[in-house]
Design a protein around this motif. Structure first.
Motif, PDB file in Angstrom:
ATOM      1  N   PRO A 198      60.952  10.139 -18.031  1.00 10.36           N
ATOM      2  CA  PRO A 198      59.839   9.523 -17.009  1.00 10.36           C
ATOM      3  C   PRO A 198      60.412   9.029 -16.067  1.00 10.36           C
ATOM      4  O   PRO A 198      61.421   8.459 -15.901  1.00 10.36           O
ATOM      5  N   ALA A 199      59.682   8.713 -14.889  1.00  5.99           N
ATOM      6  CA  ALA A 199      60.041   7.986 -13.675  1.00  5.99           C
ATOM      7  C   ALA A 199      59.899   6.561 -13.796  1.00  5.99           C
ATOM      8  O   ALA A 199      60.218   5.922 -12.957  1.00  5.99           O
ATOM      9  N   ARG A 200      58.721   6.453 -14.608  1.00  6.65           N
ATOM     10  CA  ARG A 200      58.527   5.015 -14.922  1.00  6.65           C
ATOM     11  C   ARG A 200      58.691   4.396 -16.177  1.00  6.65           C
ATOM     12  O   ARG A 200      58.723   5.202 -17.218  1.00  6.65           O
ATOM     13  N   SER A 201      59.205   3.167 -16.502  1.00  9.66           N
ATOM     14  CA  SER A 201      59.344   2.717 -17.794  1.00  9.66           C
ATOM     15  C   SER A 201      58.418   2.884 -18.824  1.00  9.66           C
ATOM     16  O   SER A 201      57.151   2.652 -18.359  1.00  9.66           O
ATOM     17  N   LEU A 202      58.446   3.498 -19.781  1.00 10.23           N
ATOM     18  CA  LEU A 202      57.244   3.505 -20.732  1.00 10.23           C
ATOM     19  C   LEU A 202      56.624   2.366 -21.358  1.00 10.23           C
ATOM     20  O   LEU A 202      55.506   2.309 -21.783  1.00 10.23           O
ATOM     21  N   PHE A 203      57.265   1.209 -21.134  1.00  8.84           N
ATOM     22  CA  PHE A 203      56.880  -0.238 -21.611  1.00  8.84           C
ATOM     23  C   PHE A 203      56.395  -1.001 -20.463  1.00  8.84           C
ATOM     24  O   PHE A 203      55.437  -1.312 -20.640  1.00  8.84           O
ATOM     25  N   CYS A 204      56.990  -1.352 -19.464  1.00  2.00           N
ATOM     26  CA  CYS A 204      56.600  -2.079 -18.285  1.00  2.00           C
ATOM     27  C   CYS A 204      55.688  -1.294 -17.141  1.00  2.00           C
ATOM     28  O   CYS A 204      55.073  -1.713 -16.529  1.00  2.00           O
ATOM     29  N   GLY A 205      56.190  -0.047 -17.043  1.00  2.00           N
ATOM     30  CA  GLY A 205      55.392   0.775 -16.153  1.00  2.00           C
ATOM     31  C   GLY A 205      56.253   0.655 -14.636  1.00  2.00           C
ATOM     32  O   GLY A 205      55.724   1.512 -13.579  1.00  2.00           O
ATOM     33  N   GLN A 206      57.101  -0.150 -14.518  1.00  2.00           N
ATOM     34  CA  GLN A 206      57.964  -0.250 -13.398  1.00  2.00           C
ATOM     35  C   GLN A 206      58.901   1.285 -12.915  1.00  2.00           C
ATOM     36  O   GLN A 206      59.332   1.694 -13.931  1.00  2.00           O
TER      37      GLN A 206
END
Length: 298
Positions: A198-206
């Motif tokens: 993923p390009a964004r964290s699966l947890f915080c979305g950053q």
């Protein structure tokens, strides 16, 4: 001032729109407008600024909103606890999709004694989930320890420990490395194969680029051929044997994938999980969920 009108008020305040609130409440916009008018007449105060197309809370409305949520929560808690397992209720829990996937089955199991329960699992990045909990839109949030320093945190909340979520390299059973999974695979062999991430964290979305999945690309750079923020799409690429991925180990088991032990990796990624909720305003079903999930990993 009655509770049904207060409930309409809180939904309108969240949406800033009569039509959106009406859709959620399964009422007509006219009925929503009449409920707001009754409430304002009872209080002798306007609660919204109606000078624009949107309904914007004014100072009086903002003051009432916090109190209205407390009153509604207490009334709902009393109703559910008095009716017990016969109660009809909406159970709203939010958090990152990967955590809902991990614990959704356990939550559903804990709610089995309540046949009138309707479970809403809302995918939200953990900061958004805590913000929604603070607004009263959720009754609990699934997050990692990293989220507990959120500006939305309330001292009234409790963070029940749900154990850990370990990440590791996973592959399809058809992948060339899958046959070597019984013993650690040399790091160079692993890095010779492309990854999906993923390009964004699966947890915080950053947006963290190549480090979004927790792999230390600053130390051990990989070839990331596929980028997919949707977890199911990402797992589909792994299942097809097109790439490796660095993901929670339970995902490998759920999808029939295999975990690859990597020799001399030099780092590990483990997320500690929490169920965040307010014990002072929690009905019995939520206490049951917290006890069940917390006890399952203790």
């Amino acid at each position: 001032m009655n509770l049904p009108d207060l409930r309409v008020f809180t939904v309108v305040a969240r949406h800033d729109s009569l039509h959106a609130a009406a859709a959620e409440l399964h009422l007509t916009p006219s009925a929503v407008s009449k409920a707001l008018k009754r409430l304002e007449e009872d209080l002798g105060l306007a609660l919204f600024d109606r000078s624009t197309r949107q309904l914007v809370l004014n100072e009086s409305g903002t003051m009432l909103l916090a109190r209205a949520r407390v009153l509604l929560d207490l009334a709902e808690q009393a109703r559910i606890d008095l009716q017990g397992e016969r109660a009809a209720m909406d159970c709203r829990i939010g958090g990152p999709a990967v955590l809902l996937w991990r614990h959704g089955g356990g939550i559903a199991e804990a709610l089995q004694p309540y046949p009138g329960a309707r479970l809403h699992l809302q995918p939200l990045f953990e900061g958004d989930a805590l913000a929604a909990l603070a607004r009263g839109e959720l009754q609990a949030a699934l997050v990692t320890d990293e989220a507990l320093d959120s500006p939305h945190w309330s001292p009234q909340w409790e963070a029940t420990a749900l154990g850990e979520l370990a990440l590791g390299v996973i592959a399809a059973s058809s992948h060339p490395l899958a046959g070597k999974r019984r013993k650690p695979v040399d790091l160079k062999e692993v890095l010779a194969h492309p990854f999906a991430s993923p390009a964004r964290s699966l947890f915080c979305g950053q947006a963290r680029g190549s480090r979004s999945d927790g792999w230390r690309d600053d130390l051990l750079p990989r070839t990331i051929r596929y980028w997919a923020d949707d977890l199911q799409v990402l797992l589909g690429l792994v299942r097809a044997g097109r790439a490796l991925a660095y993901l929670p180990a339970f995902a490998a088991q759920e999808y029939g994938l295999v975990g690859i032990k990597v020799a001399n990796l030099g780092f590990s990624s483990v997320e500690r999980l929490r169920l965040v909720w307010n014990p002072a305003r929690a009905p019995q079903w939520l206490r049951s969920v917290a006890t069940s999930l917390g006890g399952a990993v203790s």
